[in-house]
Write a protein that holds these residues in place. Structure first.
Motif, PDB file in Angstrom:
ATOM      1  N   ARG A 160       0.829  -1.203   0.000  1.00  0.00           N
ATOM      2  CA  ARG A 160       0.000   0.000   0.000  1.00  0.00           C
ATOM      3  C   ARG A 160       0.865   1.256   0.000  1.00  0.00           C
ATOM      4  NH1 ARG A 160      -3.984  -0.137   4.963  1.00  0.00           N
ATOM      5  NH2 ARG A 160      -1.960  -0.111   6.003  1.00  0.00           N
ATOM      6  N   THR A 207      -4.749   4.021  -2.005  1.00  0.00           N
ATOM      7  CA  THR A 207      -3.661   3.324  -1.318  1.00  0.00           C
ATOM      8  C   THR A 207      -3.531   1.875  -1.764  1.00  0.00           C
ATOM      9  OG1 THR A 207      -2.753   2.774   0.856  1.00  0.00           O
ATOM     10  CG2 THR A 207      -5.132   2.702   0.653  1.00  0.00           C
ATOM     11  N   HIS A 208      -4.662   1.246  -2.149  1.00  0.00           N
ATOM     12  CA  HIS A 208      -4.629  -0.158  -2.557  1.00  0.00           C
ATOM     13  C   HIS A 208      -3.995  -0.352  -3.928  1.00  0.00           C
ATOM     14  CE1 HIS A 208      -8.286  -1.095   0.267  1.00  0.00           C
ATOM     15  NE2 HIS A 208      -7.175  -0.784   0.918  1.00  0.00           N
ATOM     16  N   ARG A 239      -4.911   9.109   0.737  1.00  0.00           N
ATOM     17  CA  ARG A 239      -4.770   7.668   0.535  1.00  0.00           C
ATOM     18  C   ARG A 239      -6.106   6.972   0.346  1.00  0.00           C
ATOM     19  NH1 ARG A 239      -5.675   4.628   5.062  1.00  0.00           N
ATOM     20  NH2 ARG A 239      -4.058   3.100   4.616  1.00  0.00           N
TER      21      ARG A 239
END
Length: 511
Positions: free
Chosen positions: A257, A296-297, A280
């Motif tokens: 991440r 973020t992923h 994020r």
């Protein structure tokens, strides 16, 4: 008669210890001069003009020492003074040679990195007696059915070569795998470590890492596809993606991440940089399949996926990346002797036993704060103390980055440069090549080191803040809907930088 007297006087002038000391130091100075000049040339960081000036200075210094030390002289004071000066100059040159070599080595280590790693773990319950992979013979392994299948099959193939046939059970989500492990349906899991933080985001699995242990890690490397820049890095505008990982034990090259997502839009001709922070939790379509997910992923699928998601959002074309292990900030800031950061608010945060430093409460006052490494990290991570959460955290992260840059470019950095270089080389990587970095350094020597640096942060828009995410199937997760109207404002400022116009940022609304 006069000639015989003069010859007799000359014979009486003999070389003393002072003479030999001066001659030895003359040769030492010459060797040190050659060494530092060769090292400076090898770094490629100095312009031709600066190299010529340094060479001229070295020639003058060595020429003066030769003029003083080689002839026989009755007065030894000048030779002694020159010898002592040669000692001091040689020591300085040795220090400079070592320092230049350390800089070159550190930059070579962090630059031009075109490889990412994926780490697949074998996980068992904490109380399980297994301590390595060989102890799991006869276990049933839980695997993901439709995610990360290539890495899973690679580790299974490697296991079967040493352990024979491996029994597996497939599950649709990491949460289902965790339940199966808890209920002893399986005795071990094979799971990409990047999915563990996603699992612990869910309410019922926050203690997953405390209840389990990793007994084996299988690492695969993937080459990052090179992105050909559109022009010279010193002449044409370019975009750098700055990614920060908040995983304290993560390999800097691992796919994981990205908790800090900043685009730096740079115009080297107009000496302008626009920093764009994107929260994020921004809810955006993934570039490779169009499925909705947190920003973020995207890092789980590689740094180029994060770059592509942001390029789709802002209409940019990102050529370079820089990745920082955010926990490395502790070492970097401490090596700098701390940094001075302006806080918009007074607040406190408690983060538990952070990185083994013990339980502490971190307090910040509105105004200027002098922060050590741990305090700087906590300042950059905190979001719950602010009404606009991730937005303020993004602004604070950019304040920390700016403070580090200001400290690195100050003369005080020389006092502890070795610790700083080690901290940076251990915690930073970029695909910008060594030659491109040195080209930028040479450009700044010619045109000055001052830049107009401005910052903008994407804002939260309207919409549901709990949504299903592609990378974490199961319960809805907290997300931040984008403010696309303000995204268009950011795009217009990006165009200003790319077109060589002066940056004009609309005034922020007052709260």
């Amino acid at each position: 008669m006069d000639k015989r007297r003069e010859s007799s006087q000359t014979r009486r002038i003999r070389r003393t210890k002072v003479d030999w000391f001066g001659i030895i130091m003359m040769f030492v100075l010459l060797v040190c001069s050659l060494a530092i000049f060769a090292r400076l040339m090898a770094t490629k960081m100095l312009t031709t003009t600066n190299l010529v000036l340094i060479m001229a200075a070295l020639l003058v210094v060595n020429g003066l020492h030769i003029f003083v030390q080689l002839p026989l002289r009755r007065n030894k004071l000048g030779k002694l003074i020159c010898g002592v000066l040669a000692v001091l100059l040689s020591a300085g040159m040795i220090y400079g040679t070592v320092a230049a070599g350390a800089v070159q080595s550190a930059l070579n280590k962090i630059s031009g990195v075109m490889v990412e790693k994926q780490v697949t773990a074998v996980i068992v319950m904490k109380e399980d007696e297994a301590t390595d992979l060989g102890d799991t013979k006869g276990y049933r392994f839980g695997i993901l059915a439709n995610r990360d299948t290539n890495n899973t099959q690679q580790i299974l193939s490697a296991m079967e070569k040493s352990m024979g046939k491996v029994e597996t059970a497939s599950y649709d989500t990491p949460a289902e795998m965790a339940d199966a492990l808890y209920d002893d349906e399986v005795q071990a899991l094979i799971l990409n470590e990047g999915y563990i933080p996603l699992l612990t985001e869910q309410e019922n699995y926050r203690d997953f890492s405390d209840r389990t242990k990793i007994i084996y890690e299988y690492i695969t490397e993937h080459e990052i596809t090179a992105i050909k820049p559109t022009g010279s890095i010193t002449k044409q505008p370019f975009v750098v993606y700055c990614s920060g990982s908040d995983e304290r034990d993560s390999d800097i090259n691992a796919k994981t991440r990205s908790d800090v997502n900043i685009l730096a839009v740079v115009n080297p001709k107009t000496r302008q940089i626009l920093l764009i922070n994107t929260p994020r939790d921004y809810y955006l379509p993934l570039a490779f399949n169009g499925e909705m997910d947190k920003l973020t992923h995207a890092g789980l699928y590689g740094i180029q996926e994060s770059m592509a998601v942001l390029d789709n959002l802002y209409g940019t074309k990102t050529s370079y990346y820089g990745r920082v292990n955010f926990w490395g900030l502790i070492d970097i800031v401490d090596a700098l002797g701390g940094i001075d950061v302006y806080s918009d608010y007074s607040f406190e945060t408690s983060a538990g036993d952070v990185a083994g430093y013990g339980y502490r409460t971190y307090s910040y006052t509105e105004g200027w704060n002098h922060l050590d490494g741990l305090e700087a990290l906590m300042f950059a991570r905190e979001r719950h103390s602010f009404s606009d959460g991730d937005n303020q955290r993004g602004r604070n992260q950019m304040k920390v980055v700016q403070a580090i840059i200001e400290k690195i470019t100050s003369p005080s950095v020389l006092s502890n440069y070795q610790d700083l270089l080690k901290a940076m080389s251990d915690n930073c990587v970029t695909n910008i090549s060594y030659d491109q970095i040195t080209s930028l350094v040479q450009m700044m020597q010619k045109e000055g080191f001052s830049w107009n640096i401005q910052a903008m942060s994407a804002r939260e828009g309207s919409g549901d803040t709990y949504q299903y995410c592609y990378s974490a199937p199961g319960d809805p997760l907290y997300v931040m809907p984008p403010d696309y109207e303000y995204i268009n404002t950011i795009k217009s400022v990006v165009d200003q930088v790319m077109n060589g116009e002066e940056i004009v940022i609309p005034s922020e609304p007052t709260e």
